[in-house]
Enzyme design. Structure first.
Site, PDB file in Angstrom:
ATOM      1  CB  SER A   1      31.952  31.439 -16.961  1.00 42.47           C
ATOM      2  OG  SER A   1      30.836  31.833 -16.318  1.00 42.47           O
ATOM      3  CE  LYS A   2      32.201  27.650 -23.882  1.00 43.93           C
ATOM      4  NZ  LYS A   2      32.493  26.251 -23.815  1.00 43.93           N
TER       5      LYS A   2
END
Ligand code: GLU
Length: 483
Positions: free
Chosen positions: A254-255
């Site tokens: 994820s980010k």
């Protein structure tokens, strides 16, 4: 039958590593088989649409070399290639109505209040409303009347509540689900747009797509797709649902990881070729254990049957290594061209940056590593005189002081500060002294760099620094050792 694949991104932001992998595998499947690779923009979810995201898609595809044969900018006779434009042709409504005719779909006029009152279930952590088929039981006349009155509606898939549906995936094999688990998903929304799930099926079929590669988050909806294909009497394409890409902690990439998109990786100084090469190996491996592949080589070797279904761990350390291999193999001029901004940022003007580039080429993994390798040229760092002690070279503070003191006048007298001339001078001194090279080179290199590890030897460093600065640093070394 000609192999036709598609990359079908939704323009919702950056190019996630997982999306790039789907695009790459679709591209490779098509190109390996001499087929066509198509780009289709899936922009029916107006709420998720992000301005500029389509441009990111085009730019990334071009940069990575995943050149499509057909797409919004390249008509191949299957257009339009943007779903919002396809919608205007009436294609989705036409097919939805065909399903209504067949009893495989129905109009639903339920308002928000009624839907809100329906039972919900938790499916994969999300609260899902299970539609109770209320509108399936409306008479033809009631439906006609509602439509004539202009009542808002959606069109839902009519899934059976009994029996099972089996779906085949290349990686996961046959997956059978109870039909009672299939909700009557919406095919056409109240704004007239098709849902992603419906448009995808209509488009893949009408665009003659043979192989669909996508993330396994779509695996659970796939039985509903199969029911749509069957209802139309269409052939189901080959589905390849790819395993999740996780971070080092085995959590979905994820980010937060800081390297979940192509843009992040480019910003961090990775080479496009290395990124593509690395991503190809996130779930796929060749028969031998080879790891370095150009895109051309991937096309030749890619066999989608060798994709693995175990989660793929994105290992940034491995990518760094791979990037370093690409830098080593790179032609020096090209390397210099790319390294120059990084060198300039650390060193500014006044250095022979090309020579410094050649020194660091095999010693860095990504361009941002350059700073730590070369910063000592700009300014002598503070260092501990412990560094003069080296067991193997048989040096210590006392021996270093002796060498530096003896060599200083020699170097003061020397005019030619080229690497070769300096090296000759030091060799002559070594011979006269009857010691090992390292006994002399180590303290000098320490004095001129202030570092344990440098991208080059003492004389190469002095050549770059020039006479004045080299002498200044040697005098400083003597001063430190004397203190
Ligand atoms: N538009 C979908 C997405 O971007 C594509 C899924 C698919 O390839 O079918 O996630």
């Amino acid at each position: 039958m000609k192999i036709r694949t598609r990359y079908a991104p939704s323009p919702t932001g950056k190019m996630h590593v997982g999306n790039l992998r789907s695009a790459l595998y679709e591209f490779l499947i098509a190109k390996h088989a001499g087929g066509d690779f198509m780009l289709r923009i899936e922009d029916t979810d107006q709420e998720r649409f992000v301005e500029g995201a389509t441009e990111i898609i085009y730019r990334t595809m071009e940069k990575t070399g995943l050149i499509h044969d057909e797409g919004p900018d390249k008509d191949g006779g299957f257009g339009p290639y943007v779903q919002s434009e396809r919608m205007k042709t009436g294609i989705y409504m036409k097919y939805a109505k065909e399903l209504v005719e067949k009893g495989e779909a129905y109009y639903c006029f339920c308002d928000k209040e009624r839907l809100a009152s329906l039972k919900t279930e938790i499916v994969e952590g999300k609260e899902i409303m299970i539609y109770d088929k209320h509108c399936l039981h409306l008479s033809k006349e009631e439906v006609e009347k509602n439509l004539a009155e202009g009542k808002p509606f959606v069109i839902r898939q009519n899934n059976p509540t009994e029996g099972t549906t089996t779906f085949h995936d290349e990686l996961y094999g046959d997956i059978t689900v109870n039909n009672s688990e299939l909700d009557d998903m919406i095919l056409i929304k109240s704004d007239g747009y098709p849902t992603y799930n419906f448009a995808n099926v209509v488009d893949d079929h009408t665009m003659n797509i043979t192989h669909v590669v996508r993330g396994n988050e779509y695996l659970s909806s796939s039985p509903k797709y199969v029911r749509l294909y069957d209802a139309f009497g269409w052939e189901v394409p080959v589905y390849v649902h790819l395993p999740l890409i996780t971070d080092e902690n085995h959590k979905k990439l994820s980010k937060r990881s800081g390297h979940s998109s192509f843009e992040d990786l480019i910003e961090q100084g990775f080479l496009t070729e290395a990124i593509v090469n690395y991503i190809a190996l996130l779930g796929w491996s060749p028969e031998d254990n080879r790891e370095i592949f150009t895109l051309e080589e991937l096309i030749a070797d890619f066999d989608y049957k060798r994709i693995s279904k175990s989660p793929a761990v994105f290992d940034i350390v491995k990518l760094r290594w791979m990037n370093g291999e690409y830098l080593k193999a790179m032609d020096l001029d090209k390397f210099y061209e790319m390294a120059e901004p990084y060198l300039k940022e650390t060193l500014g003007e006044g250095f022979d940056l090309k020579k410094i580039a050649a020194m660091v080429k095999t010693r860095i993994e990504v361009f941002p590593d350059i700073a730590a390798q070369v910063d000592f040229f700009k300014e002598l760092p503070e260092y501990d005189i412990e560094m003069y002690t080296h067991k193997k070279m048989k040096t210590d503070a006392a021996s270093s002081l002796e060498v530096l003191t003896e060599i200083l006048p020699v170097l003061e007298a020397q005019e030619d500060y080229s690497n070769d001339a300096l090296y000759q001078t030091l060799l002559t001194y070594v011979e006269k002294k009857g010691c090992k090279n390292g006994y002399v080179m180590w303290p000098i290199r320490t004095a001129v760099s202030g570092k344990q590890m440098t991208p080059a030897g003492a004389t190469e460093i002095m050549e770059i620094l020039g006479k004045e600065e080299s002498l200044k640093r040697i005098r400083k070394g003597i001063e430190k050792l004397n203190a």
